[in-house]
Design a protein around this motif. Structure first.
Motif, PDB file in Angstrom:
ATOM      1  N   GLU A  94      37.841  34.579  51.413  1.00 21.05           N
ATOM      2  CA  GLU A  94      38.797  35.375  52.179  1.00 21.05           C
ATOM      3  C   GLU A  94      40.138  35.468  51.465  1.00 21.05           C
ATOM      4  N   ASP A  95      40.519  34.424  50.737  1.00 21.27           N
ATOM      5  CA  ASP A  95      41.806  34.405  50.069  1.00 21.27           C
ATOM      6  C   ASP A  95      41.842  35.319  48.855  1.00 21.27           C
ATOM      7  N   MET A  96      40.695  35.644  48.295  1.00 25.92           N
ATOM      8  CA  MET A  96      40.660  36.468  47.098  1.00 25.92           C
ATOM      9  C   MET A  96      40.959  37.924  47.449  1.00 25.92           C
ATOM     10  N   VAL A  97      41.828  38.528  46.677  1.00 28.83           N
ATOM     11  CA  VAL A  97      42.198  39.929  46.887  1.00 28.83           C
ATOM     12  C   VAL A  97      41.974  40.669  45.573  1.00 28.83           C
ATOM     13  N   ASP A  98      41.300  41.794  45.657  1.00 33.25           N
ATOM     14  CA  ASP A  98      41.052  42.613  44.480  1.00 33.25           C
ATOM     15  C   ASP A  98      42.347  43.341  44.114  1.00 33.25           C
ATOM     16  N   PRO A  99      42.909  43.082  42.937  1.00 29.76           N
ATOM     17  CA  PRO A  99      44.170  43.729  42.553  1.00 29.76           C
ATOM     18  C   PRO A  99      44.058  45.253  42.504  1.00 29.76           C
ATOM     19  N   LEU A 100      42.879  45.766  42.180  1.00 27.78           N
ATOM     20  CA  LEU A 100      42.692  47.215  42.153  1.00 27.78           C
ATOM     21  C   LEU A 100      42.872  47.799  43.549  1.00 27.78           C
ATOM     22  N   GLU A 101      42.361  47.113  44.559  1.00 30.06           N
ATOM     23  CA  GLU A 101      42.511  47.590  45.934  1.00 30.06           C
ATOM     24  C   GLU A 101      43.980  47.600  46.350  1.00 30.06           C
ATOM     25  N   VAL A 102      44.741  46.615  45.899  1.00 28.50           N
ATOM     26  CA  VAL A 102      46.174  46.558  46.215  1.00 28.50           C
ATOM     27  C   VAL A 102      46.889  47.768  45.617  1.00 28.50           C
ATOM     28  N   VAL A 103      46.591  48.074  44.355  1.00 30.20           N
ATOM     29  CA  VAL A 103      47.225  49.220  43.689  1.00 30.20           C
ATOM     30  C   VAL A 103      46.776  50.518  44.348  1.00 30.20           C
ATOM     31  N   ARG A 104      45.493  50.632  44.692  1.00 32.02           N
ATOM     32  CA  ARG A 104      45.002  51.839  45.368  1.00 32.02           C
ATOM     33  C   ARG A 104      45.716  52.052  46.696  1.00 32.02           C
ATOM     34  N   VAL A 141      48.433  50.913  36.345  1.00 37.27           N
ATOM     35  CA  VAL A 141      47.692  49.862  35.661  1.00 37.27           C
ATOM     36  C   VAL A 141      47.875  49.929  34.156  1.00 37.27           C
ATOM     37  N   PHE A 142      47.690  51.086  33.559  1.00 38.85           N
ATOM     38  CA  PHE A 142      47.686  51.185  32.114  1.00 38.85           C
ATOM     39  C   PHE A 142      49.091  51.222  31.513  1.00 38.85           C
TER      40      PHE A 142
END
Length: 91
Positions: A24-34, A86-87
């Motif tokens: 539960e604590d893990m967050v996908d950084p891509l989802e945060v940026v999206r 990101v890039f």
């Protein structure tokens, strides 16, 4: 000794609970940026067009119209924003 008693004594349920908490604590950084990009002005405009289309299509019992173009426009706008965040931050 029953199965449930054995599980309590061996601690297996607690191990599963700890694993669930870690996941539960893990967050996908891509989802945060999206999510951040979806709030950008251009993306909000594209999402509004998509939602208008979905409302229009959903209100009709029979229609050939779909919202594919509006969906692709929104995804393109959001992904364009994500790519720049990101890039360009990698340099």
């Amino acid at each position: 000794m029953g199965f449930e008693e054995k599980m309590v004594l061996t601690g297996e349920p607690e191990d599963e609970e700890e694993e669930d908490e870690e996941e539960e604590d893990m967050v996908d950084p891509l989802e945060v940026v999206r999510d951040k990009c979806a709030q950008a002005e251009h993306c909000v405009h594209a999402r509004a067009k998509l939602e208008d289309c979905e409302s229009r299509v959903g209100s009709k019992s029979e229609t050939r119209e779909d919202c594919t173009e509006e969906l692709f426009d929104f995804l393109h706008a959001r992904d364009h924003c994500v790519a720049h965040k990101v890039f360009h931050s990698v340099k």
